[in-house]
Design a protein around this motif. Structure first.
Motif, PDB file in Angstrom:
ATOM      1  N   TYR A  91      66.260  72.350  83.767  1.00  0.00           N
ATOM      2  CA  TYR A  91      66.343  71.080  84.499  1.00  0.00           C
ATOM      3  C   TYR A  91      66.676  71.350  85.964  1.00  0.00           C
ATOM      4  CZ  TYR A  91      68.016  66.483  85.986  1.00  0.00           C
ATOM      5  OH  TYR A  91      68.196  65.309  86.667  1.00  0.00           O
ATOM      6  N   GLY A  92      66.172  70.480  86.820  1.00  0.00           N
ATOM      7  CA  GLY A  92      66.561  70.481  88.219  1.00  0.00           C
ATOM      8  C   GLY A  92      65.766  71.420  89.112  1.00  0.00           C
ATOM      9  N   TYR A  93      66.215  71.529  90.351  1.00  0.00           N
ATOM     10  CA  TYR A  93      65.532  72.345  91.348  1.00  0.00           C
ATOM     11  C   TYR A  93      65.304  73.774  90.868  1.00  0.00           C
ATOM     12  CZ  TYR A  93      66.376  68.861  95.082  1.00  0.00           C
ATOM     13  OH  TYR A  93      66.379  67.736  95.865  1.00  0.00           O
ATOM     14  N   ALA A  94      66.329  74.358  90.233  1.00  0.00           N
ATOM     15  CA  ALA A  94      66.270  75.770  89.842  1.00  0.00           C
ATOM     16  C   ALA A  94      65.798  75.970  88.409  1.00  0.00           C
ATOM     17  CB  ALA A  94      67.649  76.410  90.008  1.00  0.00           C
ATOM     18  N   GLN A  95      65.543  74.876  87.684  1.00  0.00           N
ATOM     19  CA  GLN A  95      65.124  74.946  86.280  1.00  0.00           C
ATOM     20  C   GLN A  95      66.087  75.819  85.471  1.00  0.00           C
ATOM     21  OE1 GLN A  95      62.000  73.228  84.683  1.00  0.00           O
ATOM     22  NE2 GLN A  95      63.247  72.162  86.186  1.00  0.00           N
ATOM     23  N   ALA A  96      67.363  75.616  85.694  1.00  0.00           N
ATOM     24  CA  ALA A  96      68.396  76.370  84.980  1.00  0.00           C
ATOM     25  C   ALA A  96      68.587  75.793  83.585  1.00  0.00           C
ATOM     26  CB  ALA A  96      69.709  76.326  85.756  1.00  0.00           C
ATOM     27  N   LEU A  97      68.745  76.664  82.601  1.00  0.00           N
ATOM     28  CA  LEU A  97      69.017  76.256  81.228  1.00  0.00           C
ATOM     29  C   LEU A  97      70.469  75.792  81.101  1.00  0.00           C
ATOM     30  CD1 LEU A  97      67.308  79.252  79.395  1.00  0.00           C
ATOM     31  CD2 LEU A  97      66.354  76.956  79.719  1.00  0.00           C
ATOM     32  N   ASP A  98      70.721  74.964  80.097  1.00  0.00           N
ATOM     33  CA  ASP A  98      72.074  74.442  79.878  1.00  0.00           C
ATOM     34  C   ASP A  98      73.103  75.564  79.818  1.00  0.00           C
ATOM     35  OD1 ASP A  98      71.032  71.895  79.780  1.00  0.00           O
ATOM     36  OD2 ASP A  98      71.231  71.672  77.612  1.00  0.00           O
ATOM     37  N   GLU A  99      72.838  76.550  78.965  1.00  0.00           N
ATOM     38  CA  GLU A  99      73.826  77.606  78.751  1.00  0.00           C
ATOM     39  C   GLU A  99      74.004  78.492  79.991  1.00  0.00           C
ATOM     40  OE1 GLU A  99      70.002  78.847  76.500  1.00  0.00           O
ATOM     41  OE2 GLU A  99      71.128  77.006  76.985  1.00  0.00           O
ATOM     42  N   THR A 100      72.926  78.731  80.728  1.00  0.00           N
ATOM     43  CA  THR A 100      73.020  79.548  81.934  1.00  0.00           C
ATOM     44  C   THR A 100      73.786  78.808  83.022  1.00  0.00           C
ATOM     45  OG1 THR A 100      70.838  80.428  81.370  1.00  0.00           O
ATOM     46  CG2 THR A 100      71.710  81.008  83.523  1.00  0.00           C
ATOM     47  N   TRP A 101      73.545  77.519  83.127  1.00  0.00           N
ATOM     48  CA  TRP A 101      74.267  76.703  84.104  1.00  0.00           C
ATOM     49  C   TRP A 101      75.747  76.661  83.779  1.00  0.00           C
ATOM     50  CZ3 TRP A 101      72.787  75.039  88.713  1.00  0.00           C
ATOM     51  CH2 TRP A 101      73.567  74.070  89.362  1.00  0.00           C
ATOM     52  N   ASP A 102      76.083  76.510  82.515  1.00  0.00           N
ATOM     53  CA  ASP A 102      77.493  76.499  82.103  1.00  0.00           C
ATOM     54  C   ASP A 102      78.159  77.843  82.424  1.00  0.00           C
ATOM     55  OD1 ASP A 102      77.217  73.920  81.189  1.00  0.00           O
ATOM     56  OD2 ASP A 102      76.955  74.489  79.078  1.00  0.00           O
ATOM     57  N   HIS A 103      77.414  78.930  82.236  1.00  0.00           N
ATOM     58  CA  HIS A 103      77.946  80.259  82.552  1.00  0.00           C
ATOM     59  C   HIS A 103      78.189  80.396  84.053  1.00  0.00           C
ATOM     60  CE1 HIS A 103      78.771  84.481  82.013  1.00  0.00           C
ATOM     61  NE2 HIS A 103      77.760  84.839  82.793  1.00  0.00           N
ATOM     62  N   TYR A 104      77.270  79.875  84.833  1.00  0.00           N
ATOM     63  CA  TYR A 104      77.422  79.885  86.298  1.00  0.00           C
ATOM     64  C   TYR A 104      78.690  79.149  86.715  1.00  0.00           C
ATOM     65  CZ  TYR A 104      76.769  77.582  90.854  1.00  0.00           C
ATOM     66  OH  TYR A 104      76.959  77.045  92.106  1.00  0.00           O
ATOM     67  N   ILE A 105      78.899  77.960  86.167  1.00  0.00           N
ATOM     68  CA  ILE A 105      80.089  77.176  86.508  1.00  0.00           C
ATOM     69  C   ILE A 105      81.354  77.920  86.098  1.00  0.00           C
ATOM     70  CG2 ILE A 105      81.372  75.076  85.943  1.00  0.00           C
ATOM     71  CD1 ILE A 105      78.714  73.602  85.836  1.00  0.00           C
TER      72      ILE A 105
END
Length: 203
Positions: A91-105
Motif C-alpha cells: 500500500y501507498g507510495y512505497a508499496q510497503a507490506l503490512d509486516e515490513t512497514w511494522d518492522h520499519y516503525i
C-alpha cells in the motif's frame, strides 16, 4: 505586497503543497519538485539521514506507485468478472507490506508513520536501502541491486533468488534507467531548488 495578502498566499501555497494528487509529469523530477517543493525537502532529508541519493529514492516510487499516495496492487478476478482478493498487503507510495512497514516503525521508532504520507514513504525507502547497504553490501547509488533487495528481501537477495525471475531483472534495469534519467534532470535544477521555497516563490 502587504502582510495580510502575503499570509493568504502562504496559506494557499501550503494547502496546495499538502495535496497528495499525482504530479502532472512523473517522468521529470525537476517538474515534480517544482510542483511539490516539500517532496524535495523530504527526499533531501532522506539523503542526509540514510545516505540514499534523491534520484534513487524517486525512481523507487515511480516504479512502485507512480506517485499515487493510496496505490494498491490490482485485485485478481473470479470467473473473469467478479473482483477477488489483492495479491498482497502492499500500500501507498512505497508499496510497503503490512509486516515490513511494522518492522520499519519498530526499528526507527517513527510511530504514527503512514504509507500514504510522502515524507514517511521516502523515509521508509531510505531506511530499507540503508539496511540493504549494511546487510548486503549494495552501493546506495546502485538502484538496480537495491531494487532487487527491495523486492526479494535481504535474505532472498543473498540467495540470489532474483536470478530465477527474468521479469524482475527487467524491472530492476528499468528502475536503474529511471534513476539515471532523474539524476541527469536533477543536476539541471539542483541549484534553483536549493534556493529554498520562499526565495523561489517571492524573490
Amino acid at each position: 505586497m502587504n502582510q495580510r495578502a502575503l499570509l493568504m498566499v502562504l496559506g494557499l501555497s501550503f494547502l496546495v503543497m499538502g495535496c497528495s494528487s499525482q504530479p502532472k509529469n512523473i517522468n521529470n523530477v525537476c517538474s515534480m519538485f517544482d510542483e511539490n517543493y516539500d517532496w524535495y525537502e523530504a527526499a533531501s532529508d532522506v539523503q542526509k539521514k540514510w545516505g540514499v541519493p534523491i534520484h534513487v529514492t524517486m525512481a523507487f516510487i515511480h516504479q512502485e506507485s507512480k506517485f499515487v499516495s493510496d496505490a494498491k496492487p490490482p485485485r485478481s478476478t473470479f470467473l473473469w468478472i467478479f473482483p477477488g482478493p489483492r495479491p498482497s498487503s502492499a500500500y501507498g507510495y512505497a508499496q510497503a507490506l503490512d509486516e515490513t512497514w511494522d518492522h520499519y516503525i519498530s526499528k526507527t521508532k517513527n510511530y504514527g508513520a503512514d504509507r500514504d504520507d510522502f515524507d514517511d514513504a521516502v523515509d521508509f525507502i531510505g531506511w530499507y536501502n540503508y539496511t540493504s547497504h549494511k546487510r548486503n553490501g549494495i552501493s546506495k547509488w546502485n538502484a538496480k541491486h537495491l531494487y532487487l533487495a527491495y523486492h526479494e528481501g535481504h535474505g532472498g537477495y543473498s540467495r540470489r533468488t532474483y536470478n530465477k525471475k527474468k521479469w524482475l531483472l527487467k524491472v530492476s534495469d528499468k528502475v536503474q534507467r529511471r534513476a539515471s534519467q532523474y539524476l541527469r534532470q536533477y543536476k539541471t535544477c539542483k541549484a534553483d531548488l536549493d534556493r529554498g521555497w520562499f526565495s523561489r516563490t517571492f524573490l
